[in-house]
Design a protein around this motif. Structure first.
Motif, PDB file in Angstrom:
ATOM      1  N   GLY A 208       0.787  -1.226   0.000  1.00 41.43           N
ATOM      2  CA  GLY A 208       0.000   0.000   0.000  1.00 41.43           C
ATOM      3  C   GLY A 208       0.815   1.269   0.000  1.00 41.43           C
ATOM      4  N   THR A 209       2.097   1.207  -0.370  1.00 35.25           N
ATOM      5  CA  THR A 209       2.929   2.406  -0.425  1.00 35.25           C
ATOM      6  C   THR A 209       3.046   2.889  -1.866  1.00 35.25           C
ATOM      7  OG1 THR A 209       4.933   1.062  -0.625  1.00 35.25           O
ATOM      8  CG2 THR A 209       4.252   1.697   1.589  1.00 35.25           C
ATOM      9  N   ALA A 210       3.248   4.196  -2.006  1.00 36.95           N
ATOM     10  CA  ALA A 210       3.314   4.784  -3.350  1.00 36.95           C
ATOM     11  C   ALA A 210       4.639   4.500  -4.032  1.00 36.95           C
ATOM     12  CB  ALA A 210       3.088   6.296  -3.255  1.00 36.95           C
ATOM     13  N   HIS A 211       5.695   4.345  -3.278  1.00 37.11           N
ATOM     14  CA  HIS A 211       7.021   4.132  -3.845  1.00 37.11           C
ATOM     15  C   HIS A 211       7.476   2.700  -3.555  1.00 37.11           C
ATOM     16  CE1 HIS A 211       7.146   8.425  -4.625  1.00 37.11           C
ATOM     17  NE2 HIS A 211       6.803   8.637  -3.346  1.00 37.11           N
ATOM     18  N   ARG A 212       8.756   2.454  -3.730  1.00 34.69           N
ATOM     19  CA  ARG A 212       9.288   1.110  -3.473  1.00 34.69           C
ATOM     20  C   ARG A 212       9.006   0.727  -2.025  1.00 34.69           C
ATOM     21  NH1 ARG A 212      14.617  -1.170  -2.283  1.00 34.69           N
ATOM     22  NH2 ARG A 212      14.798  -3.212  -3.290  1.00 34.69           N
TER      23      ARG A 212
END
Length: 234
Positions: A208-212
């Motif tokens: 659920g994170t936008a980046h790695r």
């Protein structure tokens, strides 16, 4: 021959310092908080105090601490530990009995804190903004508990008690920063934590994170003591 003074009646009490991590209302930074109870009778009427009370004949010490937590905050955290005993002769002025308090501390995880309930005459405060003076010697007890917690994070994995079973290292660092009330250097913190072996990689990543997504870690089961040199963020 002089007579001995009459024996002083002694009362055994249990108090609990309940620590949770919450955002500060002004800065939004994660901060160490605790709940206090406003006394509704003398002595120290209307003063804030720690949750607790006299030990009942039918109660174990730990049971008394858990009952006080449940009645004041609705919380039943997993981490409950006996902290210290306070029994100075003059710690309860204007009280005919001598009161000895067995003090516990509880460390509350975020998912546990979500179940906290509001109760009459109970309020949460950042530990650096406790509205003193507190009743009895509870200022001394709070300061002792805070100092003990800040010392213990340097040689034990007690900070993990604030976290779920799996966590990213950045979240663990934020716990240390909240407890110590100061920023830490991220690179140095990561290096020390991994070199001490107090956490182990789960092989999973946060979802659920936008980046790695960051790696998820958990407490290493056989690591209980270590020495951590806490370095500030330059």
């Amino acid at each position: 021959m002089t007579e001995d003074p009459p024996a002083q009646h002694m009362v055994l009490a249990v108090s609990t310092v309940i620590f949770s991590l919450r955002p500060h209302p002004d800065t939004g930074e994660l901060t160490l908080w605790l709940p206090l109870v406003r006394r509704i009778r003398e002595p120290f009427h209307r003063r804030w105090a720690l949750p607790g009370g006299p030990l009942q004949d039918s109660q174990d010490l730990g049971e008394a601490a858990r009952t006080a937590m449940r009645q004041t905050t609705g919380l039943q955290p997993r981490h409950l530990e006996q902290l210290y005993a306070f029994g100075d002769v003059d710690r309860s002025p204007n009280v005919p009995e001598r009161v000895v308090s067995i003090v516990y501390w509880a460390l509350v995880r975020r998912d546990e804190d979500a179940h906290a309930v509001d109760a009459e005459n109970v309020a949460w405060h950042p530990v650096e903004e406790v509205p003193g003076p507190l009743a009895f010697d509870h200022d001394l007890i709070v300061r002792y508990a805070v100092d003990r917690l800040r010392a213990k994070v340097a040689y034990s994995p007690i900070a993990h008690a604030f976290l779920p079973e799996e966590f990213p290292l950045a979240e663990l660092r934020r716990v240390y920063e909240a407890v110590l009330n100061r920023a830490l250097d991220p690179s140095n913190f990561r290096r020390q934590i991994l070199s001490q072996g107090t956490v182990e990689d789960t092989g999973r990543r946060m979802t659920g994170t936008a980046h790695r997504p960051p790696r998820l870690y958990r407490s290493a089961p056989h690591s209980s003591r270590y020495t951590l040199t806490i370095e500030e963020n330059p």
